[in-house]
Design an enzyme around this catalytic site. Structure first.
Site, PDB file in Angstrom:
ATOM      1  N   GLU A  17       0.641  -1.281  -0.328  1.00  0.00           N
ATOM      2  CA  GLU A  17       0.145  -0.029   0.013  1.00  0.00           C
ATOM      3  C   GLU A  17       1.051   1.373  -0.323  1.00  0.00           C
ATOM      4  O   GLU A  17       0.660   2.176   0.455  1.00  0.00           O
ATOM      5  CB  GLU A  17      -1.364   0.200   1.560  1.00  0.00           C
ATOM      6  CG  GLU A  17      -1.649  -1.091   1.266  1.00  0.00           C
ATOM      7  CD  GLU A  17      -2.661  -1.236   2.500  1.00  0.00           C
ATOM      8  OE1 GLU A  17      -2.340  -0.719   3.531  1.00  0.00           O
ATOM      9  OE2 GLU A  17      -3.554  -1.868   2.809  1.00  0.00           O
ATOM     10  N   GLU A 162      -5.379  -8.874   0.736  1.00  0.00           N
ATOM     11  CA  GLU A 162      -6.114  -8.927   2.055  1.00  0.00           C
ATOM     12  C   GLU A 162      -7.768  -8.243   1.669  1.00  0.00           C
ATOM     13  O   GLU A 162      -8.006  -7.652   1.096  1.00  0.00           O
ATOM     14  CB  GLU A 162      -5.170  -7.674   2.712  1.00  0.00           C
ATOM     15  CG  GLU A 162      -3.638  -8.202   2.970  1.00  0.00           C
ATOM     16  CD  GLU A 162      -3.483  -6.619   3.539  1.00  0.00           C
ATOM     17  OE1 GLU A 162      -3.978  -5.805   4.249  1.00  0.00           O
ATOM     18  OE2 GLU A 162      -2.061  -6.651   4.180  1.00  0.00           O
TER      19      GLU A 162
END
Length: 377
Positions: A17, A162
């Site tokens: 991220e 995720e």
């Protein structure tokens, strides 16, 4: 971070991220070059066609101009960087990896429709030009699909890096909702139906196996409680992962704990003692008090219970050292388990020593490093 299947390395994830707004653009110019370097190394090693490079991104890298998936596009302020990254993925046959968390949408937006986070079909449907969405996952996923298509990359494969639901640290984080979400997600994708814009099997990684008591809580106290297992490997709830006919998770075996003793607030100590505040601040700063709070697992404790929980967390993380239960004379060791209701006062796992070298670090989850990712087909 590697992704494995049948002991064969399939993917190498570069970073995690990196385009988050909280990073303030720190990694915008370095992420793609890092991926290119890894790709070059794989090619030189003769693995360029076997092992694929990817970079897990947060779902905030794209947005919708009209609240519908069909309005999806890469976020305007980082459009050029995401486009360059996706072109690299497309040119090298690599997947776009995205992390999708309906829980976080609920956490940051009190007006978020709760039922839309789940897969029960109880949410008010979203009609996107005749395409019906009954849950946030499908809508979020297809917003990405539209963004990829609009920028000429409609064939890039997508991996859900995720997805999950925490069990503590927030009033919406508990075992009941986590079980509802995770089991619902498993059932939702198990038939290989996919999403309206991407029919077929969904490649996803459930987050996570075990709680992480030393993880940063900057996004929220829930960050340490994503595990489907507790820190010592005990299942938190029934969950069928599709690998057996049973909904029972297998607990860790032969877990060895330290002595059954806990550090608590002295019975004769007064709750207005001026040393309590600095003692609790010290304990919680170095240990883990994220289970204390409104509607959390230990939210029902009284003042004495809160103090005891903080003291014990620090005491256990320091392997029950005598000096770790002093707290200016306010702490005392007891062999009577102070756990009550949903609030569990932890016991430290016996430290692990590999060979002759000591493994430093006294967090519960760092004693044995476990990387457990499974692909949902």
């Amino acid at each position: 971070m590697p992704f494995f299947s049948d002991n064969i390395l399939l993917y190498v994830a570069v970073g995690n991220e990196p385009y988050l707004t909280t990073y303030n653009g720190t990694y915008l110019r370095t992420t793609l070059p890092a991926m290119q370097n890894v790709q070059t190394a794989l090619i030189k090693a003769g693995l360029g066609s076997q092992v694929k490079v990817t970079c897990p991104l947060n779902a905030d890298v794209y947005e919708s101009s009209n609240t519908f998936p069909s309005g999806g596009d890469f976020r305007a302020d980082i459009h050029v960087y995401v486009s360059q990254l996706v072109k690299f993925l497309s040119d090298n046959g690599c997947p776009f990896t995205i992390n999708i968390y309906p829980f976080i949408s609920l956490y940051i937006d009190p007006n978020f429709p709760v039922e839309y986070a789940f897969f029960d079909g109880n949410a008010t449907p979203l009609n996107d030009g005749g395409t019906i969405y009954t849950n946030m996952f499908d809508a979020n996923h297809d917003t990405l699909v539209w963004a990829l298509q609009k920028n000429g990359f409609g064939n890039v494969p997508i991996i859900i890096g995720e997805i999950g639901w925490p069990t503590d640290g927030d009033h919406n984080a508990n075992a009941q909702l986590a079980q509802r979400f995770n089991q619902g997600f498993m059932q939702h994708i198990s038939g290989g139906k996919g999403t309206p814009m991407r029919p077929g099997p969904v490649d996803a990684y459930l987050f996570s196996l075990i709680d992480e008591d030393a993880k940063s809580i900057q996004p929220g106290n829930f960050e340490r409680h994503w595990g489907i297992l507790t820190y010592d490997g005990l299942p938190k709830y029934m969950l069928n992962l599709g690998t057996t006919n049973s909904g029972s998770l297998v607990p860790a075996r032969n877990v060895k704990y330290l002595e059954r003793k806990w550090c608590v607030f002295k019975p004769n100590a007064k709750v207005d003692d001026p040393q309590i505040a600095p003692s609790m601040s010290y304990a919680c700063g170095l240990a883990d008090c994220t289970s204390l709070g409104y509607q959390t697992s230990c939210g029902g404790l009284d003042a004495r219970g809160n103090i005891s929980y903080a003291f014990n967390s620090y005491y256990q993380i320091n392997n029950q050292l005598d000096d770790a239960c002093k707290f200016s004379g306010l702490g005392t060791v007891t062999k009577s388990d102070p756990s009550t209701g949903t609030c569990r006062f932890g016991l430290m796992i016996q430290p692990y020593y590999g060979g002759a070298q000591r493994k430093h670090g006294y967090t519960w989850t760092a004693l044995v490093l476990i990387l457990f990712l499974w692909t949902i087909l």
